[in-house]
Design an enzyme around this catalytic site. Structure first.
Site, PDB file in Angstrom:
ATOM      1  N   ASP A  76       0.848  -1.192   0.000  1.00  0.00           N
ATOM      2  CA  ASP A  76       0.000   0.000   0.000  1.00  0.00           C
ATOM      3  C   ASP A  76       0.887   1.247   0.000  1.00  0.00           C
ATOM      4  O   ASP A  76       1.898   1.310   0.701  1.00  0.00           O
ATOM      5  CB  ASP A  76      -0.914  -0.012   1.234  1.00  0.00           C
ATOM      6  CG  ASP A  76      -2.071   0.957   1.097  1.00  0.00           C
ATOM      7  OD1 ASP A  76      -3.225   0.492   0.997  1.00  0.00           O
ATOM      8  OD2 ASP A  76      -1.842   2.181   1.073  1.00  0.00           O
ATOM      9  N   ASN A  84     -12.963  -3.398   2.602  1.00  0.00           N
ATOM     10  CA  ASN A  84     -13.868  -2.265   2.759  1.00  0.00           C
ATOM     11  C   ASN A  84     -14.868  -2.287   1.604  1.00  0.00           C
ATOM     12  O   ASN A  84     -14.480  -2.260   0.440  1.00  0.00           O
ATOM     13  CB  ASN A  84     -13.086  -0.955   2.763  1.00  0.00           C
ATOM     14  CG  ASN A  84     -12.202  -0.831   3.991  1.00  0.00           C
ATOM     15  OD1 ASN A  84     -12.578  -1.260   5.073  1.00  0.00           O
ATOM     16  ND2 ASN A  84     -11.022  -0.252   3.821  1.00  0.00           N
ATOM     17  N   VAL A 100     -11.202   2.816  -3.602  1.00  0.00           N
ATOM     18  CA  VAL A 100     -10.830   2.372  -4.950  1.00  0.00           C
ATOM     19  C   VAL A 100     -11.818   1.288  -5.398  1.00  0.00           C
ATOM     20  O   VAL A 100     -11.965   0.261  -4.718  1.00  0.00           O
ATOM     21  CB  VAL A 100      -9.389   1.811  -4.978  1.00  0.00           C
ATOM     22  CG1 VAL A 100      -9.030   1.347  -6.383  1.00  0.00           C
ATOM     23  CG2 VAL A 100      -8.392   2.875  -4.501  1.00  0.00           C
ATOM     24  N   HIS A 144     -10.231  -5.343  -3.171  1.00  0.00           N
ATOM     25  CA  HIS A 144      -8.888  -5.526  -2.619  1.00  0.00           C
ATOM     26  C   HIS A 144      -8.996  -5.992  -1.180  1.00  0.00           C
ATOM     27  O   HIS A 144      -9.842  -5.519  -0.422  1.00  0.00           O
ATOM     28  CB  HIS A 144      -8.049  -4.257  -2.713  1.00  0.00           C
ATOM     29  CG  HIS A 144      -8.745  -3.008  -2.284  1.00  0.00           C
ATOM     30  ND1 HIS A 144      -9.704  -2.387  -3.056  1.00  0.00           N
ATOM     31  CD2 HIS A 144      -8.627  -2.261  -1.155  1.00  0.00           C
ATOM     32  CE1 HIS A 144     -10.143  -1.307  -2.427  1.00  0.00           C
ATOM     33  NE2 HIS A 144      -9.508  -1.213  -1.266  1.00  0.00           N
ATOM     34  N   HIS A 155      -7.002  -5.950   2.240  1.00  0.00           N
ATOM     35  CA  HIS A 155      -5.880  -5.361   2.961  1.00  0.00           C
ATOM     36  C   HIS A 155      -5.273  -6.434   3.871  1.00  0.00           C
ATOM     37  O   HIS A 155      -6.003  -7.079   4.645  1.00  0.00           O
ATOM     38  CB  HIS A 155      -6.340  -4.215   3.867  1.00  0.00           C
ATOM     39  CG  HIS A 155      -6.883  -3.008   3.168  1.00  0.00           C
ATOM     40  ND1 HIS A 155      -6.144  -1.867   2.979  1.00  0.00           N
ATOM     41  CD2 HIS A 155      -8.100  -2.760   2.625  1.00  0.00           C
ATOM     42  CE1 HIS A 155      -6.885  -0.953   2.363  1.00  0.00           C
ATOM     43  NE2 HIS A 155      -8.083  -1.466   2.136  1.00  0.00           N
TER      44      HIS A 155
HETATM   45  P1  5GP Z   1      -9.828   1.317   0.416  1.00  0.00           P
HETATM   46  O1  5GP Z   1     -10.031   2.514   1.276  1.00  0.00           O
HETATM   47  O2  5GP Z   1     -10.480   1.467  -0.944  1.00  0.00           O
HETATM   48  O3  5GP Z   1     -10.212   0.029   1.092  1.00  0.00           O
HETATM   49  O4  5GP Z   1      -8.274   1.193   0.214  1.00  0.00           O
HETATM   50  C1  5GP Z   1      -7.593   1.693  -0.877  1.00  0.00           C
HETATM   51  C2  5GP Z   1      -6.116   1.610  -0.554  1.00  0.00           C
HETATM   52  O5  5GP Z   1      -5.390   1.823  -1.743  1.00  0.00           O
HETATM   53  C3  5GP Z   1      -5.639   2.667   0.452  1.00  0.00           C
HETATM   54  O6  5GP Z   1      -5.062   2.020   1.585  1.00  0.00           O
HETATM   55  C4  5GP Z   1      -4.623   3.477  -0.343  1.00  0.00           C
HETATM   56  O7  5GP Z   1      -3.526   3.902   0.432  1.00  0.00           O
HETATM   57  C5  5GP Z   1      -4.217   2.521  -1.436  1.00  0.00           C
HETATM   58  N1  5GP Z   1      -3.786   3.181  -2.658  1.00  0.00           N
HETATM   59  C6  5GP Z   1      -4.416   4.194  -3.300  1.00  0.00           C
HETATM   60  N2  5GP Z   1      -3.738   4.567  -4.388  1.00  0.00           N
HETATM   61  C7  5GP Z   1      -2.649   3.751  -4.457  1.00  0.00           C
HETATM   62  C8  5GP Z   1      -1.567   3.652  -5.376  1.00  0.00           C
HETATM   63  O8  5GP Z   1      -1.449   4.388  -6.362  1.00  0.00           O
HETATM   64  N3  5GP Z   1      -0.632   2.690  -5.131  1.00  0.00           N
HETATM   65  C9  5GP Z   1      -0.721   1.858  -4.041  1.00  0.00           C
HETATM   66  N4  5GP Z   1       0.256   0.944  -3.886  1.00  0.00           N
HETATM   67  N5  5GP Z   1      -1.733   1.929  -3.159  1.00  0.00           N
HETATM   68  C10 5GP Z   1      -2.684   2.868  -3.358  1.00  0.00           C
END
Ligand code: 5GP
Length: 115
Positions: free
Chosen positions: A31, A88, A97, A101, A103
């Site tokens: 991340d 999430n 996003v 995914h 985590h």
């Molecule tokens: P969500 O909140 O959708 O469950 O988690 C999305 C995750 O994607 C977040 O922890 C965020 O830091 C990660 N993330 C967003 N953009 C990027 C990126 O460009 N590269 C990487 N490696 N992680 C990302």
């Protein structure tokens, strides 16, 4: 054609990421804003938007994501100390996003319940 989301761009190698595992079904990468010493995202290569949009017939793929997270936890050295897997789904959960995914978080003690 709709704009690709950031994870699709990582799958397509249009955006760099630190990839720790790849196979024919999924990708695991660090991340970019880690919330723990180990914070890795495991994503399917298929464009499943979120868990509640997974379809019948994708059970095996969903299981593969969890098994992969478990294997990555072992290779990261956090299997014995413990780790958390989080998905999430939707606004209240903080989904940012729109590409499924998992985590994988570990390397420090965590609180329960989550905030
Ligand atoms: P969500 O909140 O959708 O469950 O988690 C999305 C995750 O994607 C977040 O922890 C965020 O830091 C990660 N993330 C967003 N953009 C990027 C990126 O460009 N590269 C990487 N490696 N992680 C990302």
């Amino acid at each position: 054609m709709p704009e690709k989301n950031i994870f699709q761009k990582i799958i397509d190698r249009e955006v760099p990421a630190t990839i720790v595992h790849e196979d024919d079904q999924c990708l695991a990468f660090r991340d970019i804003v880690p919330q723990a010493p180990v914070h890795i995202l495991v994503i399917p290569k298929q464009p499943i938007v979120r868990i509640d949009q997974a379809a019948a017939g994708q059970e095996s793929l969903l299981g593969h994501l969890l098994m992969t997270a478990s294997k990555v936890a072992q290779s990261e050295g956090i299997a014995e100390s413990g780790y958390r897997l989080v998905i999430n789904n939707g606004p209240d959960a903080g989904e940012a996003v729109p590409h499924l995914h998992v985590h994988l978080l570990g390397g420090r003690p965590m609180q329960w319940p989550p905030g």
